[in-house]
Design an enzyme around this catalytic site. Structure first.
Site, PDB file in Angstrom:
ATOM      1  N   LYS A 275       0.728  -0.980   0.092  1.00 50.02           N
ATOM      2  CA  LYS A 275      -0.184   0.152  -0.018  1.00 50.02           C
ATOM      3  C   LYS A 275       1.163   1.251   0.084  1.00 50.02           C
ATOM      4  O   LYS A 275       0.677   2.386  -0.626  1.00 50.02           O
ATOM      5  CB  LYS A 275      -0.825  -0.012   1.263  1.00 50.02           C
ATOM      6  CG  LYS A 275      -1.947  -1.020   1.191  1.00 50.02           C
ATOM      7  CD  LYS A 275      -2.865  -1.015   2.337  1.00 50.02           C
ATOM      8  CE  LYS A 275      -3.967  -1.994   2.289  1.00 50.02           C
ATOM      9  NZ  LYS A 275      -4.474  -2.310   3.690  1.00 50.02           N
TER      10      LYS A 275
ATOM     11  N   GLN B  77      -5.361  -1.841   9.642  1.00 45.37           N
ATOM     12  CA  GLN B  77      -5.132  -3.108   8.989  1.00 45.37           C
ATOM     13  C   GLN B  77      -5.425  -4.090  10.001  1.00 45.37           C
ATOM     14  O   GLN B  77      -5.447  -4.364  11.163  1.00 45.37           O
ATOM     15  CB  GLN B  77      -3.599  -3.349   8.876  1.00 45.37           C
ATOM     16  CG  GLN B  77      -3.315  -4.667   8.245  1.00 45.37           C
ATOM     17  CD  GLN B  77      -3.535  -4.673   6.592  1.00 45.37           C
ATOM     18  OE1 GLN B  77      -3.773  -3.513   5.994  1.00 45.37           O
ATOM     19  NE2 GLN B  77      -4.072  -5.642   6.356  1.00 45.37           N
TER      20      GLN B  77
ATOM     21  N   ASP C 183     -11.829   2.494   3.840  1.00 41.52           N
ATOM     22  CA  ASP C 183     -11.967   1.316   3.628  1.00 41.52           C
ATOM     23  C   ASP C 183     -13.359   1.032   3.828  1.00 41.52           C
ATOM     24  O   ASP C 183     -13.617  -0.110   3.178  1.00 41.52           O
ATOM     25  CB  ASP C 183     -10.973   0.661   4.767  1.00 41.52           C
ATOM     26  CG  ASP C 183      -9.892  -0.266   4.579  1.00 41.52           C
ATOM     27  OD1 ASP C 183      -9.787  -0.505   3.154  1.00 41.52           O
ATOM     28  OD2 ASP C 183      -9.196  -0.757   5.406  1.00 41.52           O
TER      29      ASP C 183
END
Length: 281
Positions: free
Chosen positions: A52, A96, A119
């Protein structure tokens, strides 16, 4: 049978994002910023966060990773997120997953400012998705929709079957296909006869993390098969949830693993971060 090349498509999207990021810098003096919270030392999570960060750098997006030990307290993570909510240079916040078992994941995700929830996991954005309103959509399902669009596959009127009902992939995937006027069937661990559902599907989307779950006899001729699963075999090779070699000849379209949905997930994360920055502008 046509292979849906997610790697190639993701590269094209990332190049376009880099152009738009540069334009935003020139016209508004704004650099999109992404902050990642990484807890513990899970190798897969670390590898993914590195990918990322590299993708952000290539696109001209500022990124920062807050690395924390697995023993970190709930309170400390919450403080970090609140600090990032207040930071005007951060457009996107990503936690995460998975988090250690002593951390209340729902509480952490709901603490993120919905305007920075790139997200798409916050209940606010999930609710907007379910009701067909604009918001942030989870990156993997969004990537699948982008693939379908690029390959001129219109879900309208098609029978779609989603195998896997997670909040991250299965449920938002079902909502997106439903919003696109597909007839959607969702299967999960308690589904009685999985093959009965998958065999009817014009579009079959699988994401449970079980190698070889979908076999040739479970797929109808001409189906569009999207394999979101990723599994590492004992020999170190990566495979999806679909028995690719046996299933592929029956399909009209199929995604490979690796090189299918995976690269699209990161491309959509960049797209969501750029979207957040544009809304700030």
């Amino acid at each position: 049978m046509q292979i849906i090349d997610g790697k190639k498509l993701a590269k094209e999207i990332r190049e376009q994002i880099a152009k738009e990021v540069e334009e935003l810098k020139q016209t508004k003096n704004i650099t999109p910023g992404l902050a990642v919270v990484l807890v513990g030392d899970d190798p897969a999570s670390h590898a993914y966060v590195k990918m990322k960060a590299k993708a952000c750098k290539e696109a001209g997006i500022y990124s920062i990773t807050h690395e924390m030990p697995s023993s970190i307290s709930q309170d400390e993570i919450e403080k970090t997120i609140l600090m990032m909510n207040q930071n005007p240079n951060i457009d996107g916040i990503l936690v995460q997953l998975p988090l250690p078992s002593h951390i209340d994941t729902t509480k952490i995700l709901e603490l993120i400012d919905p305007k920075k929830d790139v997200d798409g996991f916050h209940a606010y954005n999930f609710g907007r998705l379910m009701t067909g309103l604009d918001g942030f959509v989870p990156c993997t399902p969004l990537g699948v929709m982008e693939m379908l669009k690029t390959y001129n596959i219109d879900p309208k009127g098609k029978d779609a079957c989603i195998v896997g009902a997670s909040n991250i992939v299965g449920k938002p995937m079902a909502a997106l296909l439903l919003n696109a006027f597909a007839t959607v069937d969702i299967c999960h661990i308690y589904t009685k006869d999985l093959a009965e559902h998958t065999k009817r599907a014009d579009i079959l989307v699988v994401g449970v993390g079980k190698a070889g779950l979908i076999t040739e006899d479970m797929v109808k001729d001409g189906a569009i098969v999207i394999d979101i699963g990723i599994n590492r075999l004992e020999d170190g090779s990566l495979v999806g949830d679909v028995d690719y070699e046996a299933v592929a000849p029956k399909c009209s379209y199929i995604t490979p693993v690796p090189g299918g949905v995976g690269p699209m997930t990161i491309a959509m994360l960049l797209k969501n971060t750029l979207k957040a920055a544009k809304e700030r502008a």
